[in-house]
Design a protein around this motif. Structure first.
Motif, PDB file in Angstrom:
ATOM      1  N   TYR A   1      35.951   8.200  31.362  1.00  0.00           N
ATOM      2  CA  TYR A   1      36.499   7.088  30.592  1.00  0.00           C
ATOM      3  C   TYR A   1      35.988   7.172  29.155  1.00  0.00           C
ATOM      4  N   PHE A   2      36.902   6.961  28.209  1.00  0.00           N
ATOM      5  CA  PHE A   2      36.529   6.960  26.801  1.00  0.00           C
ATOM      6  C   PHE A   2      37.038   5.668  26.176  1.00  0.00           C
TER       7      PHE A   2
ATOM      8  N   ILE B   1      40.441   0.884  22.641  1.00  0.00           N
ATOM      9  CA  ILE B   1      40.550   0.254  21.319  1.00  0.00           C
ATOM     10  C   ILE B   1      41.933   0.531  20.725  1.00  0.00           C
ATOM     11  N   SER B   2      42.433   1.747  20.909  1.00  0.00           N
ATOM     12  CA  SER B   2      43.770   2.084  20.411  1.00  0.00           C
ATOM     13  C   SER B   2      44.839   1.224  21.078  1.00  0.00           C
ATOM     14  N   GLY B   3      44.739   1.039  22.390  1.00  0.00           N
ATOM     15  CA  GLY B   3      45.697   0.187  23.099  1.00  0.00           C
ATOM     16  C   GLY B   3      45.640  -1.248  22.622  1.00  0.00           C
ATOM     17  N   LEU B   4      44.430  -1.735  22.400  1.00  0.00           N
ATOM     18  CA  LEU B   4      44.242  -3.091  21.894  1.00  0.00           C
ATOM     19  C   LEU B   4      44.880  -3.248  20.514  1.00  0.00           C
TER      20      LEU B   4
ATOM     21  N   TRP C   1      39.578  10.145  17.834  1.00  0.00           N
ATOM     22  CA  TRP C   1      39.075  10.102  19.215  1.00  0.00           C
ATOM     23  C   TRP C   1      39.089  11.502  19.824  1.00  0.00           C
ATOM     24  N   LEU C   2      40.159  12.238  19.593  1.00  0.00           N
ATOM     25  CA  LEU C   2      40.231  13.597  20.136  1.00  0.00           C
ATOM     26  C   LEU C   2      39.178  14.510  19.499  1.00  0.00           C
TER      27      LEU C   2
ATOM     28  N   PRO D   1      38.106  21.575  13.434  1.00  0.00           N
ATOM     29  CA  PRO D   1      38.100  20.557  12.384  1.00  0.00           C
ATOM     30  C   PRO D   1      39.014  19.371  12.715  1.00  0.00           C
ATOM     31  N   TYR D   2      38.666  18.232  12.166  1.00  0.00           N
ATOM     32  CA  TYR D   2      39.448  17.004  12.347  1.00  0.00           C
ATOM     33  C   TYR D   2      40.883  17.189  11.871  1.00  0.00           C
ATOM     34  N   MET D   3      41.088  17.950  10.810  1.00  0.00           N
ATOM     35  CA  MET D   3      42.422  18.135  10.240  1.00  0.00           C
ATOM     36  C   MET D   3      43.385  18.823  11.218  1.00  0.00           C
ATOM     37  N   ILE D   4      42.872  19.636  12.118  1.00  0.00           N
ATOM     38  CA  ILE D   4      43.726  20.270  13.135  1.00  0.00           C
ATOM     39  C   ILE D   4      44.279  19.198  14.063  1.00  0.00           C
ATOM     40  N   TYR D   5      43.410  18.305  14.517  1.00  0.00           N
ATOM     41  CA  TYR D   5      43.866  17.216  15.383  1.00  0.00           C
ATOM     42  C   TYR D   5      44.834  16.297  14.633  1.00  0.00           C
TER      43      TYR D   5
END
Length: 192
Positions: free
Chosen positions: A90-91, A96-99, A138-139, A150-154
């Protein structure tokens, strides 16, 4: 209606037993659609996941406002994990995204006409804030930080995913949102 009144009124929606029953059914529908009405498009390297789980959240926002829609979004994520924890640990970031998704749709649609500009703006806000930047973060936390990706790939893969889903999601929210705005929930039990 001011934004604060919108939040307060949506809290009062949950005092009605009929509204609570409808919200619970929309939550169940969100979980079921998350399990069964989804798939990935292999053409895009399995980076584009189509799911109908956003629709009950948007409908809850139209009918009952930001607070119940936020609850449907958050509880839908938690209960989906509890019912089928095969996907990993569980993450809380996705909760939070759903909320936030429910809150955005509730603020945009509650006590307002569901129009094309309103749907497009709400979808764009949700797409940029939640589905792109936040989901990529998150990913990155889950997979990228340890692997060195890197974050930019996601972020770039999230933009591609959202570009593919843009038109179908906007049309579905518009059509089903207009229908759900016409649903009348009884205000309470009458005593005789």
């Amino acid at each position: 209606m001011t934004q604060i009144r919108k939040i307060r009124n949506s809290l009062f929606e949950m005092k009605n037993i009929y509204a609570l029953a409808a919200i619970a059914m929309l939550l169940a529908l969100r979980i079921a659609l998350g399990f069964f009405a989804n798939g990935t498009l292999a053409f895009f390297g399995n980076n584009v996941k189509l799911s109908g789980a956003f629709l009950p959240i948007a409908v809850t926002g139209v009918m009952f406002g930001p607070v119940p829609a936020a609850l449907v979004g958050a509880l839908g994520d938690i209960l989906s994990f509890l019912m089928n924890p095969v996907g990993g640990a569980y993450f809380p970031g996705f909760t939070i995204s759903g909320l936030l998704t429910g809150f955005i749709y509730g603020m945009a649609f509650y006590k307002n006409n569901v129009t094309i500009p309103r749907v497009v703006i709400a979808w764009l806000v949700n797409m940029f804030v939640v589905e792109t930047f936040l989901a990529a973060y998150w990913l990155y936390i889950l997979y990228g930080a340890a692997s060195g990706t890197p974050y930019m790939i996601y972020l770039s893969t999230r933009f591609i995913s959202q570009a593919v889903k843009c038109i179908p999601e906007i049309l579905l929210i518009l059509g089903i949102g207009k229908l759900s705005a016409k649903v009348i929930i009884p205000k309470g039990l009458k005593r005789t």
